[in-house]
Every structure is written in structure tokens, then in C-alpha cells.
Design an enzyme around this catalytic site. Structure first.
Site, PDB file in Angstrom:
ATOM      1  N   CYS A 183     -35.711   0.386  26.243  1.00 49.99           N
ATOM      2  CA  CYS A 183     -34.698   0.174  25.215  1.00 49.99           C
ATOM      3  C   CYS A 183     -35.082  -0.716  24.042  1.00 49.99           C
ATOM      4  O   CYS A 183     -34.800  -0.364  22.898  1.00 49.99           O
ATOM      5  CB  CYS A 183     -33.404  -0.323  25.849  1.00 49.99           C
ATOM      6  SG  CYS A 183     -33.616  -1.679  26.983  1.00 49.99           S
ATOM      7  N   HIS A 219     -29.795  -5.900  22.080  1.00 48.75           N
ATOM      8  CA  HIS A 219     -31.096  -5.972  22.753  1.00 48.75           C
ATOM      9  C   HIS A 219     -32.283  -6.075  21.795  1.00 48.75           C
ATOM     10  O   HIS A 219     -33.356  -5.561  22.075  1.00 48.75           O
ATOM     11  CB  HIS A 219     -31.283  -4.788  23.709  1.00 48.75           C
ATOM     12  CG  HIS A 219     -32.059  -5.201  24.937  1.00 48.75           C
ATOM     13  ND1 HIS A 219     -32.195  -4.401  26.040  1.00 48.75           N
ATOM     14  CD2 HIS A 219     -32.735  -6.347  25.234  1.00 48.75           C
ATOM     15  CE1 HIS A 219     -32.919  -5.009  26.961  1.00 48.75           C
ATOM     16  NE2 HIS A 219     -33.257  -6.208  26.484  1.00 48.75           N
ATOM     17  N   LYS A 269     -24.356  -2.565  22.805  1.00 49.39           N
ATOM     18  CA  LYS A 269     -25.530  -3.300  23.281  1.00 49.39           C
ATOM     19  C   LYS A 269     -26.565  -3.460  22.167  1.00 49.39           C
ATOM     20  O   LYS A 269     -27.028  -2.475  21.600  1.00 49.39           O
ATOM     21  CB  LYS A 269     -26.136  -2.545  24.470  1.00 49.39           C
ATOM     22  CG  LYS A 269     -27.505  -3.055  24.914  1.00 49.39           C
ATOM     23  CD  LYS A 269     -28.055  -2.181  26.022  1.00 49.39           C
ATOM     24  CE  LYS A 269     -29.533  -2.451  26.253  1.00 49.39           C
ATOM     25  NZ  LYS A 269     -30.106  -1.597  27.302  1.00 49.39           N
ATOM     26  N   ASP A 295     -27.313   4.566  26.785  1.00 49.62           N
ATOM     27  CA  ASP A 295     -28.374   3.795  27.432  1.00 49.62           C
ATOM     28  C   ASP A 295     -28.872   4.539  28.665  1.00 49.62           C
ATOM     29  O   ASP A 295     -28.131   4.713  29.636  1.00 49.62           O
ATOM     30  CB  ASP A 295     -27.824   2.418  27.828  1.00 49.62           C
ATOM     31  CG  ASP A 295     -28.913   1.449  28.257  1.00 49.62           C
ATOM     32  OD1 ASP A 295     -30.101   1.783  28.115  1.00 49.62           O
ATOM     33  OD2 ASP A 295     -28.570   0.352  28.721  1.00 49.62           O
TER      34      ASP A 295
END
Length: 509
Positions: free
Chosen positions: A91, A152, A150, A51
Site C-alpha cells: 500500500c 498511509h 486511509k 485496500d
């Protein structure tokens, strides 16, 4: 929920057919490969997606401040991709492209009226469950599919990884900076006063709230290794989107790494990520499945960088131009390593353009029908439009392998800002824009043409010297507008994001 023209089931079956599978009476998918070959004959896939890691943040791509010995090993035993791109400088849209093989503008994950460019907690929006994901394709071809990290792409149950093809999910639903405290500071924007403590989840259940962010990398590593051990005797796909370096100004790290690097919290987090990759590679070797496992290390977008871009406290994209969260090369071109002992030539470099969108069709090619190639993956065997290309030949470094892209597009939300073809990147002229890597918002953006192969820092605008190249790339830009849209204009190939009416906070019950 908005519905697509085709049902998800229909598209999954079309994709399964592309991988050498056939429909059976009970509406499941049986693959011909399962009959004629042992599971070990098909490669495992591990994708590590950091990230906000910058192009120049690790030693194989030029860092002189961060110690990354395990990534050095990965590069020495594998292949560096120096022109590997994501599809957005932030992202959510970037992640949607890896998962679907499509530009975010095609699947509606580039912008929405509630959140803007990046999904926030308790959003009614998420990746449409009618989209076909890389996990669904592989699961229906007989792969075990797991995700650690993650997500998202929507925090409501309808959008979570276990509804998008993953057998198992362990991680956080959105960015590490989307905490209850941050929500209160933002309120009333994004309904920040309703944001819950940052949750750690297993499948669709919150198991810790708030999560210990210092322990994320270590816990993710342990869980990833556990998944590999559990599925070592069958083909598996592990998606490992690491939370670090993350979106805060002071990234997190465990006590073993905190304060140990030469670049503060940013460096601490990167050196722990390097440790994590080393543990995973060692485990693959220990289990004797390294030669049947393709491991890909990359990032969701470039580093945000400090306001003073000579400082390294928030990462660096040098020698590329620009910071993350834009359409600069530094935002879109990310450090990428691929490792597959016995298949990928050691200490090799690929300088051809490839993207995260290519992973879905390439994994189809490697894990199923070797005949799936570009031209049959658009509106053909794959059942719907997929923008990614098969890059098997680039991964294996076959003689004469070239980038399959005639054009690659750089969007800022719904605005097309640049197009690349071969070595050329053209920033199209714009009279209005919210953000631009080369112009202030008070200025008119004139056409800029860079040779991003010879001019890696995008310092020399050669538009005046190459009018024919400018015209050709402008024509390619017009094709993108017709298909993927542009500000104020819908594209013929765009599909809708998922949406529900009454989203609820994720909390422990």
C-alpha cells in the site's frame, strides 16, 4: 526536513500554469477557467481506492461468490478497465504513486531503513512535502479537496493530508492492522512498544482512539456524502481510500453486513463496500451532478490470498497469476471501474494499459488545459518529472485510443523485477532477490516472457520463441535502472522522501 531542489510553491505554480492559471500579486493562483467558465463546466472527481481488493473479488471482474449489484450497475453504466495497474504490490508505495503521479522509486516512498516497504506508526518518514500532489494541483485550480479514509503516507503532522493539498481529512493514518496490540507483538521491531491505539483523525487531530473498525466503511460513506453535499455547487475532488477489505485475516463490517455474505468476513466487507458505492452514486444522481462527475473505483494492490490459493477467504486475483505483495500480475493489475454518465460510454471495456499514476495528469487535462499531453508533462509544463500519462481518450473511449505507455515497470522495493511493453511482460534474470512471484529465494531467476493479453495466467514462458522481444524489453529495463535505480544503484531521477528527527505517537490530548 530534507529539501528538494525546487520549492513546493514553485512546483505548484508550474502545475497551476499548466492548467491555464496565472500568478497574481498576493502569491495565490487565479485560473483563467474561473473567469471564462462556470465551475460546473469542469468535472468533479471521486477516486475510491480499496485496500487489498483482488482482481476477481467483484462481480464485474468475475466473482461468483460476492454480491456486488451496485458495482454491476457502475460497470453497466460505465467502463471496465481490464489492464489498469498500480505501481507496487503493497500500500504505501502504491498510494504514493496515485497521489504524486510518479513511481514510488522516484519520490522515495518505496523503502526506508526504519520501516521497509510499508510505513509503520511513529515513522520519521513520509511523503516529502516538497512533492506536488494531485490534491495541490486541483486545489490551486479552484477545486475543493477532501479525503476520507486511509492515508498511509506518513503519520506525523508534516506529512498528513492537510499538509499535502487536502482542505479536509477524516480517517486513519495507516493500515487497519497497525494497532497497539500488534505493535507489542512486533516489539522491539518498528518500535512496536510505542504504537498507540489505532487513531481516527479529523484533519491533524485524533478524535477517537482506538477507532471502531467495524464502523469504518459506514462512517466513511456518511462523511463522503456530506462532503459531496457541501461542495455540490463547486468543482470538487474527493479521495476515498477505503480501509476494507484491509490487512487483517478477518476484515471488519458493520452489523448490517457482518455474517451476511457467502465468504465470511472478507465477503462481508466487500459487500458493504459495494453498498457504499451505491449510496454515493445515488447521491450524485439525487443532487443532479452525476453527469459532471467522474467516479473511479479501484484498489491499491491485489488480494493477499490464502495460503491455499483455491480458497477465497483472503480474496482472489484469478484469473491473473499470483498474490498481492509481489510483482505478479495479480498484485499489480487491479479491478477498475470508471463512471461518468453522458461522457463515458455505457457498458464499455478498455483493454489498454493504464495506471494510477495517470490520474494526476489526466485530471489536469480534464479540469484545466485540454492541451496538456505527454511530452509536455515531463520536465515541461508540469514543472518536474511526472511518470503518469494523460488517458482522457481512453476514459472517453475515443476511436483509436491506445495506451500511452512504451514501458511500465514492476519493482520489488528497490529491485527492478519486470517490465511490460504492449502485450509483453518480461521478468528480468536475477541471481538474488528477497521475493519473486515465480521463483523461490534459493533459485536463480531466469528470464520469463509472458503475453499477458493472451496468457492471462502467465503460464507459458515464451522467452525462447521471441528473442528480439526479450532484447527490446531488456533495453527498456536498462533505461529504468538509469532513471529510477536498481538494487545498490541510484537512479538519476530519484528524489528523497520526507524525514523528521523526533516523531511522536498520535494520541488524543
Amino acid at each position: 526536513m530534507r529539501q528538494m531542489v525546487r520549492s513546493k510553491k514553485t512546483l505548484v505554480y508550474a502545475l497551476a500554469f499548466a492548467m491555464g492559471c496565472v500568478m497574481v500579486a498576493d502569491a495565490k493562483v487565479a485560473c483563467a477557467d474561473d473567469v471564462v467558465a462556470k465551475p460546473a463546466a469542469r468535472p468533479n472527481f471521486i477516486v475510491v481506492f480499496c485496500d487489498n481488493l483482488g482482481y476477481g473479488d467483484i462481480q464485474p471482474f468475475g466473482s461468483t461468490v460476492h454480491r456486488t449489484p451496485h458495482l454491476n450497475r457502475m460497470a453497466m453504466e460505465g467502463r471496465r478497465f481490464t489492464h489498469f495497474c498500480v505501481t507496487a504490490g503493497v500500500c504505501t508505495p502504491s498510494r504514493s504513486s496515485l497521489i504524486t503521479g510518479c513511481y514510488a522509486q522516484r519520490v522515495g516512498m518505496h523503502d526506508n531503513p526504519r520501516d521497509g516497504q510499508v510505513l509503520r506508526p511513529i515513522s520519521p518518514y513520509g511523503l516529502n512535502p516538497d512533492e506536488v500532489t494531485i490534491a495541490e494541483v486541483l486545489r490551486d485550480a479552484g477545486y475543493a479537496t477532501g479525503m476520507v479514509g486511509k492515508w498511509h503516507l506518513g503519520d506525523q503532522k508534516e506529512f498528513l493530508p492537510t499538509r499535502q493539498g487536502f482542505d479536509w481529512f477524516y480517517g486513519i493514518p495507516y493500515s487497519d492492522d497497525m494497532t497497539a496490540a500488534v505493535g507489542k507483538r512486533l516489539a522491539p521491531r518498528f518500535e512496536g512498544d510505542r504504537w498507540p491505539p489505532l487513531p481516527l483523525m479529523e484533519n491533524d487531530r485524533v478524535i477517537q482512539s482506538p477507532v471502531d473498525r467495524d464502523g469504518l466503511t459506514r462512517h466513511y460513506t456518511d462523511k463522503a456524502i456530506g462532503f459531496i453535499q457541501d461542495h455540490q455547487s463547486e468543482p470538487f475532488f474527493l479521495y476515498l481510500p477505503q480501509a476494507m477489505p484491509g490487512s487483517t485475516r478477518t476484515p471488519f463490517a458493520s452489523p448490517q453486513f457482518k455474517g451476511k455474505s457467502n465468504n465470511g468476513p472478507w465477503g462481508d466487507s466487500i459487500e458493504e463496500l459495494d453498498w457504499s458505492m451505491g449510496k454515493i452514486l445515488d447521491e450524485l444522481v439525487r443532487l443532479k451532478i452525476d453527469r459532471q462527475t467522474l467516479v473511479i473505483w479501484t484498489s491499491d494492490n491485489g488480494a493477499p490470498m490464502d495460503r491455499d490459493m483455491t480458497k477465497l477467504t483472503r480474496g482472489t486475483n484469478r484469473p491473473l497469476h499470483g498474490r498481492g505483495y509481489t510483482t505478479s500480475e495479480g498484485a499489480f493489475r487491479v479491478p477498475t471501474l470508471m463512471w461518468w454518465p453522458g461522457t463515458i460510454p455505457a457498458n464499455s471495456v478498455c483493454t489498454e494499459l493504464a495506471t494510477t499514476m495517470d490520474l494526476l495528469p489526466t485530471f489536469v487535462d480534464l479540469g484545466g488545459d485540454r492541451g496538456v499531453r505527454e511530452g509536455r508533462s515531463r520536465h515541461g509544463k508540469l514543472g518536474h518529472t511526472v511518470d503518469g500519462k494523460v488517458i482522457t481518450d481512453l476514459i472517453k473511449a475515443l476511436p483509436g485510443a491506445k495506451s500511452p505507455y512504451e514501458a511500465f515497470y514492476y519493482y520489488e522495493r528497490d529491485q527492478l523485477q519486470a517490465v511490460r511493453s504492449g502485450p509483453w511482460k518480461l521478468f528480468v534474470p536475477l541471481t538474488e532477490f528477497v521475493k519473486h512471484p515465480h521463483y523461490r529465494t534459493s533459485e536463480t531467476a531466469e528470464a520469463l516472457l509472458f503475453n499477458v493479453v493472451t496468457d492471462v495466467g502467465c503460464k507459458q514462458n515464451v522467452a525462447g520463441k521471441h528473442p528480439a522481444v526479450v532484447r527490446r524489453l531488456m533495453d527498456l529495463a536498462q533505461e529504468a535502472r538509469k532513471d529510477l535505480g536498481d538494487r545498490g544503484v541510484s537512479g538519476a531521477g530519484q528524489r528523497s522522501a520526507g524525514r523528521i528527527d523526533q516523531p511522536v505517537p498520535l494520541s488524543m490530548k
